[in-house]
Enzyme design. Structure first.
Site, PDB file in Angstrom:
ATOM      1  CD  GLU A 171       1.028  -2.119  -5.835  1.00 18.43           C
ATOM      2  OE1 GLU A 171       1.329  -2.672  -4.744  1.00 18.43           O
ATOM      3  OE2 GLU A 171       0.063  -1.341  -5.959  1.00 18.43           O
ATOM      4  CE  LYS A 200      -3.645  -1.694  -5.552  1.00 16.91           C
ATOM      5  NZ  LYS A 200      -2.438  -1.131  -4.880  1.00 16.91           N
ATOM      6  CB  CYS A 229      -1.031  -4.279  -3.676  1.00 19.76           C
ATOM      7  SG  CYS A 229      -0.225  -4.004  -2.050  1.00 19.76           S
ATOM      8  CB  VAL A 277       2.656  -0.322   3.547  1.00 16.29           C
ATOM      9  CG1 VAL A 277       3.643   0.135   2.478  1.00 16.29           C
ATOM     10  CG2 VAL A 277       1.245   0.047   3.134  1.00 16.29           C
TER      11      VAL A 277
END
Lengths: 269, 269
Positions: free
Chosen positions: A38, A109, A142, A169
């Site tokens: 990404e 996205k 993501c 993350v």
């Protein structure tokens, strides 16, 4: 079919340098399909829309995508790459499919994570399945994984391989991909970045460990937590057309869509 | 609210003995809600419809459910229990909610696993949310987890706790429940059995490790692989009403149902 991922550590704001790193890694392997992380052109930790607007690139005409497409043609390899997209009046967290025949496809996205909501517009393009030489692929980005609908819709539409460009993350994404593969009997290519970015009030550490899972949820390849690498494995995308878990369970034939109607409606909460 | 599970090893065909074991385990704890395994009245490894029909019990009038409901009233505890159900002209793999006010609710497994397809009819009752004292619960059974739509529909309809009666033989269910909790921000109570059954051509080993996960996917309690046990933990079901993952992500408000329409339709494969 030779499919894989490229994992690296984008440097924030250094689009030219990131392009060079990607070019080197892509050039180092022989593949039919490679997925990149990404926001691979820009890095992740934006602090304002203004800043994002300055370095985002257009889908139709941008140095990063144009040079990567030239490489796709030269290597005869389809590329899926996440990029910060500057469209007319809007900024998106997007992925591009760059085919070796020179054509390209766009996904934006749909589910933005955290402060991305401050800088990007949520996507406005339906999940779609695209033909490449030898396979049908779908793109998601993501945090889309947090919504099981994402992979489900792509799989129902016939995707054999989900090209998942990520900047993870949170600690769960790689393991969740195993279950996404199992439940949908599809291949997942999870292309993550590594490294950390601290800018303004934002600080992120990305988890690496990019991976490829097959239709049984087996991990075919996995990168280390921190390494520049391009990894390619041989797969048969046709495995994803057989949704039989055993002789009594054809997973998709036995879906009960008449009982799933609420999912396409509005949440009651 | 005190919620938990009962894990034990049903003995095939011994409905009276299984009822006694359940009664003892339920009686050993103080709880507001307890979930028991799938097919807890009969055991699992049926070899024919005839055999199943002989020991399945009716929802409205059966020794197992009637005695468990008496116990629910006495203990002031809602019970969710999986049972082989004999209905008019059909056999179902079902769960009953037995409330301490004497009322009961029924769910029939929508997604049958393996040879269950030979003996049971697939469920015909929509996923539903039921009020008990202190919480809104939803029921699903074992292989329903393989379909992410199951927990999603229940969560959209407002379930705070998913009562998952299972007889897991595949290795993934407990881990998958963690992601189901995370993605839907709901509590999952996974009540599994343990032990093995070999009958006719069928042989199954059940995995125990019943568990409770909270809305963050944290495992609040977990049984051993092989033990009779009743485990209760204190939870606040209201945690499931807050779908905020962080200050920028309200998971349910940010769903994009306009892009999920295929899920309620027919699969194209």
């Amino acid at each position: 079919m030779k499919t894989g991922f490229v994992q690296f550590r984008p440097v924030f704001g250094d689009n030219a340098g990131n392009l060079e790193t990607m070019t080197q890694l892509i050039s180092s392997v022989d593949a039919d399909l490679l997925v990149l992380p990404e926001l691979a052109n820009t890095g992740y930790a934006f602090t304002s829309k203004h800043e994002l607007g300055d370095i985002a690139e257009s889908f139709d005409d941008s140095q990063s995508l144009d040079e990567l497409q030239t490489l796709a043609v030269k290597k005869n390899c389809s590329l899926v790459v996440g990029f910060a997209e500057k469209a007319v009046g809007s900024l998106y967290n997007s992925s591009a499919l760059l085919r070796p025949d020179g054509s390209r496809e766009l996904y934006r996205k749909l589910h933005l994570f955290g402060a991305e909501n401050l800088f990007f517009m949520p996507g406005d393009i339906p999940f779609a399945v695209h033909n490449i030489d030898g396979a049908r692929i779908g793109m998601m980005i993501c945090f889309d994984w947090f919504y099981p609908e994402s992979a489900r819709v792509l799989s129902i539409k016939g995707a054999q391989i989900i090209c998942h460009a990520v900047n993870f993350v949170l600690p769960w994404g790689q393991n969740a991909a195993v279950f996404t593969s199992i439940q949908n009997r599809i291949f997942m290519i999870t292309a993550n970045r590594y490294g950390a970015e601290t800018r303004g009030e934002y600080s992120f550490t990305f988890t690496g460990e990019s991976q490829i899972t097959n239709v049984k949820g087996e991990i075919l390849a996995k990168a280390k937590q921190k390494e520049d690498t391009a990894v390619v494995t041989e797969i048969d995308p046709g495995d994803a057309d057989n949704k039989c878990l055993n002789k009594h369970n054809d997973l998709f034939a036995q879906r009960r869509p008449e009982f799933y109607g609420d999912i396409g409606g509005k949440a009651t909460l």
